[in-house]
Design a protein around this motif. Structure first.
Motif, PDB file in Angstrom:
ATOM      1  N   TYR A   1      -6.848  -7.674 -14.388  1.00 60.16           N
ATOM      2  CA  TYR A   1      -6.723  -8.535 -13.142  1.00 60.16           C
ATOM      3  C   TYR A   1      -5.473  -8.249 -12.451  1.00 60.16           C
ATOM      4  CZ  TYR A   1      -5.363 -12.633 -10.479  1.00 60.16           C
ATOM      5  OH  TYR A   1      -4.659 -13.458  -9.552  1.00 60.16           O
TER       6      TYR A   1
ATOM      7  N   ALA B   1      -9.276 -13.278  -5.333  1.00 57.70           N
ATOM      8  CA  ALA B   1      -8.770 -12.464  -6.456  1.00 57.70           C
ATOM      9  C   ALA B   1      -8.955 -13.450  -7.616  1.00 57.70           C
ATOM     10  CB  ALA B   1      -7.348 -12.456  -6.311  1.00 57.70           C
TER      11      ALA B   1
ATOM     12  N   GLN C   1       0.702  -1.121  -0.048  1.00 56.07           N
ATOM     13  CA  GLN C   1       0.014  -0.113  -0.055  1.00 56.07           C
ATOM     14  C   GLN C   1       0.595   1.089  -0.159  1.00 56.07           C
ATOM     15  OE1 GLN C   1      -3.204  -0.345  -0.175  1.00 56.07           O
ATOM     16  NE2 GLN C   1      -3.440  -2.382   0.191  1.00 56.07           N
TER      17      GLN C   1
ATOM     18  N   VAL D   1     -12.055 -12.494 -10.284  1.00 56.25           N
ATOM     19  CA  VAL D   1     -12.153 -11.320 -10.879  1.00 56.25           C
ATOM     20  C   VAL D   1     -12.090 -11.692 -12.258  1.00 56.25           C
ATOM     21  CG1 VAL D   1     -10.493  -9.383 -11.447  1.00 56.25           C
ATOM     22  CG2 VAL D   1     -10.886 -10.190  -8.981  1.00 56.25           C
TER      23      VAL D   1
ATOM     24  N   LEU E   1      -5.779   6.745 -24.930  1.00 47.41           N
ATOM     25  CA  LEU E   1      -4.518   6.192 -25.042  1.00 47.41           C
ATOM     26  C   LEU E   1      -4.758   4.829 -26.049  1.00 47.41           C
ATOM     27  CD1 LEU E   1      -3.814   6.125 -21.207  1.00 47.41           C
ATOM     28  CD2 LEU E   1      -2.470   7.253 -23.187  1.00 47.41           C
TER      29      LEU E   1
ATOM     30  N   PHE F   1      -4.621   1.979 -13.677  1.00 47.78           N
ATOM     31  CA  PHE F   1      -5.988   1.741 -14.046  1.00 47.78           C
ATOM     32  C   PHE F   1      -6.172   2.205 -15.283  1.00 47.78           C
ATOM     33  CE2 PHE F   1      -7.769  -0.731 -10.625  1.00 47.78           C
ATOM     34  CZ  PHE F   1      -7.199  -0.390  -9.463  1.00 47.78           C
ATOM     35  N   GLN F   2      -5.428   3.059 -15.779  1.00 45.76           N
ATOM     36  CA  GLN F   2      -5.939   3.892 -17.024  1.00 45.76           C
ATOM     37  C   GLN F   2      -4.841   3.319 -17.908  1.00 45.76           C
ATOM     38  OE1 GLN F   2      -8.593   5.781 -17.396  1.00 45.76           O
ATOM     39  NE2 GLN F   2      -8.776   5.058 -15.380  1.00 45.76           N
TER      40      GLN F   2
ATOM     41  N   LEU G   1     -12.205   3.423 -10.135  1.00 45.54           N
ATOM     42  CA  LEU G   1     -11.869   2.926  -8.906  1.00 45.54           C
ATOM     43  C   LEU G   1     -12.954   2.764  -7.870  1.00 45.54           C
ATOM     44  CD1 LEU G   1      -8.557   4.871  -8.544  1.00 45.54           C
ATOM     45  CD2 LEU G   1      -8.825   2.490  -9.024  1.00 45.54           C
TER      46      LEU G   1
ATOM     47  N   LEU H   1      -9.837   8.983 -21.042  1.00 46.08           N
ATOM     48  CA  LEU H   1      -8.426   8.984 -21.039  1.00 46.08           C
ATOM     49  C   LEU H   1      -7.968   7.476 -21.741  1.00 46.08           C
ATOM     50  CD1 LEU H   1      -5.705   9.799 -20.715  1.00 46.08           C
ATOM     51  CD2 LEU H   1      -5.902   9.060 -18.159  1.00 46.08           C
ATOM     52  N   GLN H   2      -8.621   6.556 -21.246  1.00 42.13           N
ATOM     53  CA  GLN H   2      -8.260   5.264 -21.739  1.00 42.13           C
ATOM     54  C   GLN H   2      -8.663   5.144 -23.223  1.00 42.13           C
ATOM     55  OE1 GLN H   2     -10.651   2.545 -18.695  1.00 42.13           O
ATOM     56  NE2 GLN H   2      -8.597   1.748 -18.181  1.00 42.13           N
TER      57      GLN H   2
ATOM     58  N   ASP I   1      -2.348   4.988  -9.089  1.00 39.52           N
ATOM     59  CA  ASP I   1      -3.696   4.303  -9.192  1.00 39.52           C
ATOM     60  C   ASP I   1      -3.914   4.895 -10.603  1.00 39.52           C
ATOM     61  OD1 ASP I   1      -5.356   4.996  -6.227  1.00 39.52           O
ATOM     62  OD2 ASP I   1      -4.032   3.324  -6.911  1.00 39.52           O
ATOM     63  N   LEU I   2      -3.924   6.016 -11.075  1.00 40.92           N
ATOM     64  CA  LEU I   2      -4.139   6.584 -12.566  1.00 40.92           C
ATOM     65  C   LEU I   2      -3.210   5.858 -13.267  1.00 40.92           C
ATOM     66  CD1 LEU I   2      -5.528   9.074 -14.113  1.00 40.92           C
ATOM     67  CD2 LEU I   2      -3.520  10.087 -13.947  1.00 40.92           C
TER      68      LEU I   2
ATOM     69  N   ARG J   1      -4.285  -4.365  -5.807  1.00 33.92           N
ATOM     70  CA  ARG J   1      -4.834  -3.504  -4.709  1.00 33.92           C
ATOM     71  C   ARG J   1      -5.485  -4.352  -3.591  1.00 33.92           C
ATOM     72  NH1 ARG J   1      -3.061  -0.924  -7.717  1.00 33.92           N
ATOM     73  NH2 ARG J   1      -3.016   1.202  -8.128  1.00 33.92           N
ATOM     74  N   GLN J   2      -5.854  -5.545  -3.850  1.00 35.58           N
ATOM     75  CA  GLN J   2      -6.437  -6.393  -2.944  1.00 35.58           C
ATOM     76  C   GLN J   2      -5.416  -6.934  -2.059  1.00 35.58           C
ATOM     77  OE1 GLN J   2      -9.051  -9.578  -4.074  1.00 35.58           O
ATOM     78  NE2 GLN J   2     -10.116  -7.985  -5.834  1.00 35.58           N
TER      79      GLN J   2
ATOM     80  N   LEU K   1     -10.414   8.120 -12.411  1.00 36.46           N
ATOM     81  CA  LEU K   1     -10.718   7.423 -11.132  1.00 36.46           C
ATOM     82  C   LEU K   1     -12.137   6.820 -10.985  1.00 36.46           C
ATOM     83  CD1 LEU K   1      -8.236   9.861  -9.114  1.00 36.46           C
ATOM     84  CD2 LEU K   1      -7.688   7.425  -9.979  1.00 36.46           C
TER      85      LEU K   1
ATOM     86  N   PRO L   1      -3.874  -1.790 -18.371  1.00 38.96           N
ATOM     87  CA  PRO L   1      -4.576  -2.449 -19.274  1.00 38.96           C
ATOM     88  C   PRO L   1      -4.665  -2.020 -20.943  1.00 38.96           C
ATOM     89  CG  PRO L   1      -6.090  -1.652 -17.355  1.00 38.96           C
ATOM     90  CD  PRO L   1      -4.710  -1.128 -17.504  1.00 38.96           C
TER      91      PRO L   1
ATOM     92  N   TRP M   1      -6.487  -7.355 -22.766  1.00 42.59           N
ATOM     93  CA  TRP M   1      -6.993  -6.317 -21.723  1.00 42.59           C
ATOM     94  C   TRP M   1      -7.164  -7.047 -20.251  1.00 42.59           C
ATOM     95  CZ3 TRP M   1      -8.325  -1.088 -22.170  1.00 42.59           C
ATOM     96  CH2 TRP M   1      -8.895  -0.420 -21.115  1.00 42.59           C
ATOM     97  N   LYS M   2      -7.826  -8.097 -20.279  1.00 41.90           N
ATOM     98  CA  LYS M   2      -8.472  -8.823 -19.160  1.00 41.90           C
ATOM     99  C   LYS M   2      -7.411  -9.237 -18.026  1.00 41.90           C
ATOM    100  CE  LYS M   2     -12.980  -8.944 -19.894  1.00 41.90           C
ATOM    101  NZ  LYS M   2     -13.816  -9.584 -20.800  1.00 41.90           N
TER     102      LYS M   2
ATOM    103  N   ARG N   1     -13.159  -5.105  -2.336  1.00 42.99           N
ATOM    104  CA  ARG N   1     -11.956  -5.812  -1.331  1.00 42.99           C
ATOM    105  C   ARG N   1     -12.614  -6.770  -0.626  1.00 42.99           C
ATOM    106  NH1 ARG N   1      -7.433  -2.839  -0.496  1.00 42.99           N
ATOM    107  NH2 ARG N   1      -7.583  -0.723  -1.722  1.00 42.99           N
TER     108      ARG N   1
ATOM    109  N   GLU O   1      -5.777  -5.045 -10.292  1.00 43.82           N
ATOM    110  CA  GLU O   1      -6.806  -5.235  -9.475  1.00 43.82           C
ATOM    111  C   GLU O   1      -6.229  -6.188  -7.992  1.00 43.82           C
ATOM    112  OE1 GLU O   1     -10.278  -6.955 -11.199  1.00 43.82           O
ATOM    113  OE2 GLU O   1     -10.816  -4.746 -12.022  1.00 43.82           O
ATOM    114  N   SER O   2      -5.532  -7.284  -8.552  1.00 52.77           N
ATOM    115  CA  SER O   2      -4.936  -8.098  -7.627  1.00 52.77           C
ATOM    116  C   SER O   2      -4.137  -7.417  -6.633  1.00 52.77           C
ATOM    117  CB  SER O   2      -4.104  -9.350  -8.191  1.00 52.77           C
ATOM    118  OG  SER O   2      -3.148  -9.068  -8.875  1.00 52.77           O
TER     119      SER O   2
END
Lengths: 274, 268
Positions: free
Chosen positions: A230, B23, A196, B26, B53, A211-212, B12, B49-50, A207-208, A236-237, B9, A215, A225-226, B19, A233-234
């Protein structure tokens, strides 16, 4: 059952280009690995082990190679010092010492273990490219295995390292218990993993990017992409530094510490089996 | 910058509820549509944005590696929103097009009755289409499903556009070599106005030899533009109902003239 899905997912990821995975951990990837290797030097001086045999998780074996190179250098240095200390040796005896088929690693061995065959294959290719050879005489072995159920006996290893691997284990507590089991008393557990971020500004930027951008990179470079969705996301978990420290303690390790790198994007956790 | 960050974001917040979830669940999440903003099977919601890109990345990758057809598809999906809306409105106004929008026919090997098509008289659309598939060794099943369009009806429109691409080859009499593909792209660019078609039409010829380029510019492109302008929107044709129609008659109906015969060294 969950491990089957894990295997299939990682086979899919391995089929595509390796670069995006590297970019998600850059620059922490190589720096983190280097940092963990340096930690190992501390292990040597702290415990004064003559021979250190180690288990390495993570099929590509980056830490394993650094460790082997380091041990090789140490052993060469030791040989030189021994020869200098011995006086009145004839040149024939000195030449014979250098030529003897003695173990260039002085008894140290590394086992690289991964659940995915493709990973191990790539690791072996890397080893060959760098000049390491597998087999008992050269101290490097590649084993297919599951972190939750390691194919090794109890009390076998001095050091257990896992880099960016424990996040993908379905039952992390089982993996930690297995690590505890296969380590010798006095052995050290080292884990390099995403963690963290403690700085709010870096957290938002991270984070930007995660996630942006990641992928998108996965889709453009690897057409997938998938899997990269994943991946982020993994990350963050995964539990925080403190939570993971407690999990390591629950598995029976003592003197558990952690060090955050790059404001906590990755962290190195360390624990001892005493 | 603040609004960009906020909109970026937004995904998010959706993930905040994840949480504690295992996993391993997913990767399967995307299969359930209707939940988490998924409008159709295979939909991947993306922020502006995505999309930007993706558009830049896919354009670059498609130029770098022309065999990445999936990149061309991604480019079309991320840049085509405005053109798709215009196309969809045009289809709604036309009776045959409106029926297509309602019935949503799909062209794939599973929906085509190949035996029936083979039994049709020579010169019919069905026969010529099958002949085209055989000669060029292509299959209608290689079209990638739509993923990045955030409207379910527009997702169908672009899917339909992709699936009739082979039909356009048949109509225009163009083979699937690089020259043929560029000609069809020019026709599609004039017809649909999709930015991906326009970019493909403009940048496709980059890797051509001087001789091919000369033939393309002097004869093939003007012919493609002329026919593209003259013909009504080809998305409005219910091809599945017109298998028996002779190809020649269909060409006359659309105002498509015979393609110019050109001989270029090294091409079929």
């Amino acid at each position: 059952m969950a491990t089957h899905r894990s295997r299939a997912l990682w086979s899919r990821v391995m089929r595509s280009c390796r670069l995006p995975g590297f970019r998600s951990s850059w620059p922490r990837g190589p720096l983190g690995a280097r940092h963990v290797s340096q930690e190992k030097q501390a292990t040597e001086t702290h415990f004064g082990f003559e021979t250190v045999s180690e288990e390495e998780k993570g099929g590509k074996g980056d830490i394993a190679f650094r460790f082997l190179n380091y041990v090789h250098e140490q052993h060469k240095g030791k040989q030189k010092r021994q020869l200098r200390a011995q006086q009145n040796l004839s040149w024939e005896e000195i030449a014979k010492k250098y030529q003897s088929e003695e173990d260039p690693l002085g008894g140290s061995r590394v086992v690289v273990c991964d659940i995915n065959k493709e990973m191990l294959k790539i690791g072996k290719q890397k080893a060959r490219a760098q000049g390491h050879k597998a087999g008992k005489s050269y101290g490097l072995a590649w084993v297919l295995g599951d972190a939750e159920e390691l194919p090794f006996d109890d009390d076998k290893f001095d050091v257990y390292t896992i880099a960016f691997g424990i996040r993908n284990v379905t039952h992390i507590d089982q993996a930690l218990q297995e690590a505890h089991r296969v380590l010798k008393p006095g052995g050290r557990f080292l884990c390099l993993e995403f963690s963290q971020v403690n700085n709010p500004l870096i957290s938002r930027l991270y984070d930007l990017y995660s996630f942006q951008v990641i992928p998108v990179l996965g889709e453009v470079i690897a057409g997938d992409w998938k899997s990269y969705q994943y991946l982020v996301e993994s990350i963050r978990q995964f539990p925080s530094q403190e939570e993971f420290k407690e999990m390591i303690e629950d598995a029976g390790f003592e003197k558990v510490t952690y060090e955050s790198l790059t404001s906590g994007i990755v962290a190195i956790h360390s624990g001892f089996k005493l | 910058m603040g609004t960009l960050l906020r909109s970026a974001l937004r995904p998010l917040r959706r993930l905040g509820g994840l949480r504690g979830q295992a996993a391993v669940d997913v990767p399967l999440r995307g299969v359930r549509h209707g939940a988490a903003g998924l409008l159709y099977p295979g939909h991947i919601p993306t922020s502006p944005l995505q999309k930007a890109l993706l558009a830049a990345g896919s354009a670059g990758m498609a130029l770098y590696n022309p065999y990445r057809h999936d990149m061309v598809a991604v480019l079309g999906e991320t840049t085509g929103l405005r053109a798709l809306k215009v196309l969809r409105d045009q289809m709604r106004k036309d009776p045959e097009g409106a029926e297509i929008l309602q019935k949503r026919p799909r062209i794939s090997l599973s929906t085509l009755d190949l035996d029936k098509l083979r039994s049709l008289p020579e010169g019919s659309l069905g026969q010529e289409y099958l002949c085209f598939l055989d000669v060029n060794r292509v299959s209608p099943d290689t079209r990638a499903p739509t993923r990045f369009v955030d409207d379910e009806e527009l997702a169908y429109v672009i899917q339909r556009y992709r699936e009739i691409h082979d039909m356009l080859h048949t109509l225009l009499g163009m083979p699937t070599n690089i020259l043929g593909e560029i000609v069809v792209k020019w026709f599609e660019a004039v017809q649909t106005g999709l930015p991906m078609c326009i970019l493909g039409a403009l940048f496709g010829p980059i890797r051509l030899s001087a001789q091919s380029l000369q033939v393309l510019v002097s004869e093939l492109i003007p012919w493609a533009i002329q026919n593209g302008r003259r013909a009504p929107c080809v998305l409005n044709l219910y091809y599945e109902r017109r298998w028996e129609q002779p190809l020649r008659a269909l060409r006359e109906e659309l105002g498509i003239t015979d393609p110019p015969t050109v001989h270029v060294r090294g091409l079929a």
